[in-house]
Write an enzyme that holds these catalytic residues in place. Sequence first.
Site, PDB file in Angstrom:
ATOM      1  CB  THR A   1      -5.898   3.310  -5.631  1.00  0.00           C
ATOM      2  OG1 THR A   1      -5.324   2.023  -5.366  1.00  0.00           O
ATOM      3  CG2 THR A   1      -7.281   3.377  -5.008  1.00  0.00           C
TER       4      THR A   1
ATOM      5  CE1 TYR B   1      -5.479   5.503  -2.826  1.00  0.00           C
ATOM      6  CE2 TYR B   1      -4.125   5.327  -0.862  1.00  0.00           C
ATOM      7  CZ  TYR B   1      -5.279   5.014  -1.556  1.00  0.00           C
ATOM      8  OH  TYR B   1      -6.228   4.226  -0.970  1.00  0.00           O
TER       9      TYR B   1
ATOM     10  CE  LYS C   1      -7.638  -1.664  -4.534  1.00  0.00           C
ATOM     11  NZ  LYS C   1      -8.127  -0.632  -3.627  1.00  0.00           N
TER      12      LYS C   1
ATOM     13  CB  SER D   1      -0.893   0.008   1.240  1.00  0.00           C
ATOM     14  OG  SER D   1      -1.419   1.293   1.454  1.00  0.00           O
TER      15      SER D   1
ATOM     16  CG  HIS E   1     -11.168   2.154  -1.517  1.00  0.00           C
ATOM     17  ND1 HIS E   1     -10.114   2.568  -2.283  1.00  0.00           N
ATOM     18  CD2 HIS E   1     -10.725   2.237  -0.233  1.00  0.00           C
ATOM     19  CE1 HIS E   1      -9.098   2.903  -1.508  1.00  0.00           C
ATOM     20  NE2 HIS E   1      -9.442   2.698  -0.253  1.00  0.00           N
TER      21      HIS E   1
HETATM   22  C1  FNR Z   1      -8.228  -0.232   2.149  1.00  0.00           C
HETATM   23  N1  FNR Z   1      -8.100  -0.141   0.775  1.00  0.00           N
HETATM   24  C2  FNR Z   1      -7.012   0.483   0.226  1.00  0.00           C
HETATM   25  N2  FNR Z   1      -6.855   0.525  -1.138  1.00  0.00           N
HETATM   26  C3  FNR Z   1      -5.783   1.088  -1.682  1.00  0.00           C
HETATM   27  O1  FNR Z   1      -5.673   1.107  -2.902  1.00  0.00           O
HETATM   28  N3  FNR Z   1      -4.803   1.620  -0.884  1.00  0.00           N
HETATM   29  C4  FNR Z   1      -4.892   1.619   0.468  1.00  0.00           C
HETATM   30  O2  FNR Z   1      -3.995   2.094   1.148  1.00  0.00           O
HETATM   31  C5  FNR Z   1      -6.048   1.064   1.050  1.00  0.00           C
HETATM   32  N4  FNR Z   1      -6.207   1.063   2.407  1.00  0.00           N
HETATM   33  C6  FNR Z   1      -7.269   0.403   2.967  1.00  0.00           C
HETATM   34  C7  FNR Z   1      -7.393   0.342   4.352  1.00  0.00           C
HETATM   35  C8  FNR Z   1      -8.420  -0.396   4.926  1.00  0.00           C
HETATM   36  C9  FNR Z   1      -8.508  -0.492   6.415  1.00  0.00           C
HETATM   37  C10 FNR Z   1      -9.348  -1.064   4.099  1.00  0.00           C
HETATM   38  C11 FNR Z   1     -10.448  -1.913   4.694  1.00  0.00           C
HETATM   39  C12 FNR Z   1      -9.258  -0.977   2.737  1.00  0.00           C
HETATM   40  C13 FNR Z   1      -9.067  -0.816  -0.108  1.00  0.00           C
HETATM   41  C14 FNR Z   1      -8.631  -2.242  -0.368  1.00  0.00           C
HETATM   42  O3  FNR Z   1      -7.505  -2.292  -1.192  1.00  0.00           O
HETATM   43  C15 FNR Z   1      -9.761  -3.057  -1.042  1.00  0.00           C
HETATM   44  O4  FNR Z   1     -10.229  -2.373  -2.166  1.00  0.00           O
HETATM   45  C16 FNR Z   1     -10.905  -3.334  -0.077  1.00  0.00           C
HETATM   46  O5  FNR Z   1     -10.411  -3.674   1.196  1.00  0.00           O
HETATM   47  C17 FNR Z   1     -11.775  -4.462  -0.603  1.00  0.00           C
HETATM   48  O6  FNR Z   1     -12.923  -4.612   0.169  1.00  0.00           O
HETATM   49  P1  FNR Z   1     -13.073  -5.730   1.312  1.00  0.00           P
HETATM   50  O7  FNR Z   1     -12.973  -7.067   0.649  1.00  0.00           O
HETATM   51  O8  FNR Z   1     -12.010  -5.484   2.310  1.00  0.00           O
HETATM   52  O9  FNR Z   1     -14.423  -5.473   1.885  1.00  0.00           O
END
Ligand code: FNR
Length: 428
Positions: free
Chosen positions: A184, A158, A300, A134, A324
């Site tokens: 993303t 990002y 994404k 991440s 997300h």
């Molecule tokens: C994320 N997600 C996310 N996506 C991304 O591109 N960069 C990031 O830093 C983060 N950080 C993040 C933190 C937390 C706590 C969560 C729950 C999610 C989104 C992640 O990559 C993904 O799209 C989702 O978690 C998918 O949904 P589910 O399966 O967790 O419900």
Amino acid sequence: MTTDRQKNMAALDRQRHIYVNGMAGLRPVVPFDFQSLETAARQRISKEGFAYMAGGAGQESTLQTNRRAFDQWQIVPRMLRDVSHRDTSIQLFGQSLPTPLLTCPIGVLEMAHPEADLGVAKATAGLGIPMIFSNQASVPMEDCAAVMGQSPRWFQLYWSKSNELVQSLVSRAEQCGCTAVVVTLDTTMLGWRTRDLNLAYLPFLRGMGIAQYLSDPVFLSMLAQMQAASAARPKITLTTLRNLITVVNKYPGRGFFKKLRSGKPMAAVRLFIDIYSRPSLTWEDLSFLRKNTRLPILLKGILHPEDAQKAVAYGVDGIIVSNHGGRQVDGAIGAFTALPSVVAATQGQIPVLLDSGVRTGADVFKALALGAKAVCIGRPYAYGLAVAGQAGVAAVLQNFMADFELTMGLAGCTTIANITPETLVKSE
Ligand code: FNR
């Protein structure tokens, strides 16, 4: 080296191992169903940490929509097809992977467990599952890469206001062995996350989840310039003191008071807030990234078929269909609902992956049946980390692998290619 037999029998071995351990009174590392896993995680982390991980935008309706989307489709198992050997392996961007799973990029994992990204890096490397680092990690990508051997890893970006920073992050990703960059797109601004707002809590303001920035030469030189421009130090009051201590402790280097006096830790947080995202981003900006990396680029957050067509037209190498995890647009289309039209729009020219709401092996099967090349696991592994660190992440991922392999075999499929749209029906 895993033998074919071990590989093919992995799911049954795991199942047997769990039941036999049970005979000796040994409990599994993590609960198997998502609800219990979430509850177990909640019991181990701060209320702010849990709100941040579990929460979604607004009424959190998209979290439910993501689940309902999977529930609308059912698997129709086929019989008498000799499913004694099951091959779950796939090829993705020229790499051979043991299973069609990756871990989603999840930021601020230090809120889940002190091992944070390092626990995930070690667990995924042990299984050969690609980890997507991440941009908001708690541990610099180089440190994670250092514990992963040759295991695959990608980097999630990002797009910040500074192209120089973008370039620096991507070249660091290349240097530490990442084999793809995931941009993303859905978080150019933070969604209206009601749980976090209720607690008035944003981890980044406490200096958490900004390790990729604090380890970046371009970010640090921007920070130095910013300090030269304004020597203003943060005003210390009783109410800010506790947060200030956290921020200073998160800043790299020794000497608490030295760091405090320098003003750098607070300035770094301010700089991060100023530059972390670029809401003005458009399709045309992608050419900058294309020119600056030889790695495959995935987008994404794509949910509309026209955006999928554009992705192909703009020379992107892959798509991750995602909302997300319901954290951005409350009321957004379920990711799995969006999948078939995105797959159709790309006409097989680039791989389409999916995340958001994936909780079981059956979900993975359904996603593959409707055209996903692979599936990214999100909250479940983060909760595994909260419950038992590296071992918890490994257990969650092994459970997904076993569950998926059994679902596949029991549905009458022995290879990923067998998992076609004909294996599903949509309920009325
Ligand atoms: C994320 N997600 C996310 N996506 C991304 O591109 N960069 C990031 O830093 C983060 N950080 C993040 C933190 C937390 C706590 C969560 C729950 C999610 C989104 C992640 O990559 C993904 O799209 C989702 O978690 C998918 O949904 P589910 O399966 O967790 O419900």
